[in-house]
Design an enzyme around this catalytic site. Structure first.
Site, mmCIF file in Angstrom:
data_model
loop_
_atom_site.group_PDB
_atom_site.id
_atom_site.type_symbol
_atom_site.label_atom_id
_atom_site.label_comp_id
_atom_site.label_asym_id
_atom_site.label_seq_id
_atom_site.Cartn_x
_atom_site.Cartn_y
_atom_site.Cartn_z
ATOM 1 N N SER A 100 -1.061 -6.614 2.712
ATOM 2 C CA SER A 100 -1.080 -7.368 3.931
ATOM 3 C C SER A 100 -2.175 -6.977 4.871
ATOM 4 O O SER A 100 -2.120 -5.890 5.210
ATOM 5 C CB SER A 100 0.269 -7.165 4.532
ATOM 6 O OG SER A 100 1.201 -7.554 3.618
ATOM 7 N N HIS B 85 -1.869 -13.117 2.808
ATOM 8 C CA HIS B 85 -1.585 -12.977 1.599
ATOM 9 C C HIS B 85 -2.408 -14.157 0.875
ATOM 10 O O HIS B 85 -1.876 -15.221 0.941
ATOM 11 C CB HIS B 85 -0.866 -12.696 0.784
ATOM 12 C CG HIS B 85 0.008 -11.422 1.099
ATOM 13 N ND1 HIS B 85 -0.237 -10.298 0.172
ATOM 14 C CD2 HIS B 85 0.602 -10.873 1.897
ATOM 15 C CE1 HIS B 85 0.537 -9.259 0.424
ATOM 16 N NE2 HIS B 85 0.879 -9.545 1.897
ATOM 17 N N HIS C 111 5.809 -10.495 -3.739
ATOM 18 C CA HIS C 111 6.762 -9.626 -3.455
ATOM 19 C C HIS C 111 8.006 -10.100 -4.104
ATOM 20 O O HIS C 111 8.321 -11.158 -4.296
ATOM 21 C CB HIS C 111 7.015 -9.260 -1.961
ATOM 22 C CG HIS C 111 5.598 -8.825 -1.299
ATOM 23 N ND1 HIS C 111 4.597 -9.755 -0.986
ATOM 24 C CD2 HIS C 111 5.315 -7.816 -0.743
ATOM 25 C CE1 HIS C 111 3.712 -9.074 -0.319
ATOM 26 N NE2 HIS C 111 4.005 -7.813 -0.211
ATOM 27 N N ALA D 72 0.487 -2.233 3.459
ATOM 28 C CA ALA D 72 0.754 -2.050 4.795
ATOM 29 C C ALA D 72 2.014 -1.250 4.936
ATOM 30 O O ALA D 72 3.105 -1.946 4.180
ATOM 31 C CB ALA D 72 0.722 -3.378 5.869
ATOM 32 N N MET E 103 7.367 -2.849 1.267
ATOM 33 C CA MET E 103 8.172 -3.755 0.542
ATOM 34 C C MET E 103 7.112 -4.155 -0.760
ATOM 35 O O MET E 103 7.391 -5.273 -1.319
ATOM 36 C CB MET E 103 8.263 -5.077 0.903
ATOM 37 C CG MET E 103 8.896 -4.941 2.477
ATOM 38 S SD MET E 103 9.249 -6.348 3.261
ATOM 39 C CE MET E 103 9.845 -5.965 5.082
ATOM 40 N N ASN F 257 2.753 0.122 11.712
ATOM 41 C CA ASN F 257 3.615 0.244 12.829
ATOM 42 C C ASN F 257 4.441 1.541 12.647
ATOM 43 O O ASN F 257 4.440 2.103 11.781
ATOM 44 C CB ASN F 257 4.609 -0.728 12.700
ATOM 45 C CG ASN F 257 5.414 -1.103 11.624
ATOM 46 O OD1 ASN F 257 4.669 -1.306 10.466
ATOM 47 N ND2 ASN F 257 6.530 -0.789 11.447
ATOM 48 N N HIS G 96 5.878 -9.011 11.526
ATOM 49 C CA HIS G 96 4.856 -9.245 10.906
ATOM 50 C C HIS G 96 3.619 -9.333 11.380
ATOM 51 O O HIS G 96 2.503 -8.967 10.839
ATOM 52 C CB HIS G 96 5.168 -10.493 10.122
ATOM 53 C CG HIS G 96 4.409 -10.726 8.892
ATOM 54 N ND1 HIS G 96 4.080 -9.766 7.911
ATOM 55 C CD2 HIS G 96 3.592 -12.024 8.450
ATOM 56 C CE1 HIS G 96 3.086 -10.127 6.971
ATOM 57 N NE2 HIS G 96 2.886 -11.759 7.337
HETATM 58 N N1 HPA Z 1 9.082 -1.847 6.901
HETATM 59 C C1 HPA Z 1 8.947 -2.297 5.762
HETATM 60 N N2 HPA Z 1 7.890 -2.665 5.493
HETATM 61 C C2 HPA Z 1 6.668 -2.683 5.983
HETATM 62 C C3 HPA Z 1 6.850 -2.154 7.562
HETATM 63 C C4 HPA Z 1 8.088 -1.397 7.977
HETATM 64 O O1 HPA Z 1 8.275 -1.314 9.135
HETATM 65 N N3 HPA Z 1 5.418 -2.188 8.032
HETATM 66 C C5 HPA Z 1 4.858 -2.857 7.075
HETATM 67 N N4 HPA Z 1 5.530 -2.946 6.080
#
Ligand code: HPA
Length: 278
Positions: A33, A64, A86, A116, A217, A241, A253
């Protein structure tokens, strides 16, 4: 469409790609992502929207693009998936991993997978690169392993070894590239969840307790299928993050996609350097 992927479906997807390319890709790349930029700089690119490939699980997520880019990076023949699908989009997990089966059938023996991810390790900050040393496939341990269903003997055994999901030599090469190009990096364990909801604080504390450094994920299902078919794998997380273990901040997101603008150039340097060392 049956529940599990079949050889016939894989062959049909491969045929649709093979008629449009005249190189044999050596390395498959899956871009996570907000991390799709590398695909823009592929030389002699043939671009195939995944919607045009039979049986392809169509990605619906913002950030995506859903296309395959086949060409060369650093002189290496590559097939790049920009926009993975996903589990949370509703496909059976074996279908989510079709891209890896297709890469294997096209002749790729190496896979670079990126994602990500949220930082569980308190030392990590958004914008960090994390080289994946191992994973916890929590969704698979809970019953959604991508190899559930009839074993595809053409690729590998019923009970594949998973002692080295991420290739040690590839990991060493990636570190060398980082050191040579002044790129800071972290190393750690990635845990795969289904999403799409982000984690609760209690879930994050649990994940920390079982040894995860970053959460996302995707990835582990793809890597399991890659290893089943004998591919060697490099995995890299872009930390987008901080996961909120105490519930004091929210995850969005948008935040994940924004971090991509900082992460994408770093990933490009890392992956180009890695390919040049193969
Ligand atoms: N949690 C789950 N999936 C993610 C996160 C997260 O904090 N950041 C990017 N994908």
């Amino acid at each position: 469409m049956g529940k599990f992927l079949t050889m016939r479906e894989i062959h049909q997807a491969v045929d649709a790609i093979q008629t449009r390319i005249d190189i044999q890709p050596e390395v498959g790349l899956i871009l996570g992502s907000g991390l799709g930029a590398l695909a823009e700089s592929v030389d002699d690119a043939v671009i195939i929207p995944t919607a045009q490939i039979p049986h392809w699980p169509i990605s619906t997520v913002e950030g995506h693009q859903g296309r395959l880019v086949i060409g060369r990076l650093e002189g290496v023949a590559v097939i790049v998936l920009q926009g993975r699908t996903h589990l949370y989009e509703g496909y059976n997990i074996s279908r989510v991993t079709l891209p890896v089966r297709v890469m294997q059938r096209l002749g790729c023996e190496k896979l670079v997978v990126t994602n990500a991810a949220g930082a569980i390790n308190p030392d990590f900050v958004p914008g960090d690169l994390m080289l994946i040393t191992d994973h916890i496939n929590l969704i698979g341990m809970a019953g959604a392993n991508p190899l559930i269903g009839p074993n595809l003997e053409e690729f590998g055994p019923r009970f594949p070894d998973m002692s080295q999901p991420y290739d040690r030599d590839f990991l060493a090469k990636a570190k060398l590239v980082c050191n040579e190009s002044g790129l800071a990096y972290q190393e750690g364990v990635y845990v795969s969840l289904s999403g799409p909801s982000f984690e609760s604080p209690a879930e994050l504390r649990f994940l920390r307790g079982i040894g995860a450094d970053a959460v996302g994920m995707s990835t582990a299902p793809e890597v399991i299928v890659a290893r089943h078919g004998g591919m060697r794998v490099l995995g890299v997380s872009g930390i987008s993050n901080k996961a909120n273990l105490d519930g004091s901040t929210m995850t969005t997101h948008e935040e994940v996609l924004e971090a991509g603008t900082v992460l994408a150039p770093k990933l490009t340097t890392l992956i180009r350097g890695f390919l040049a060392k193969l």
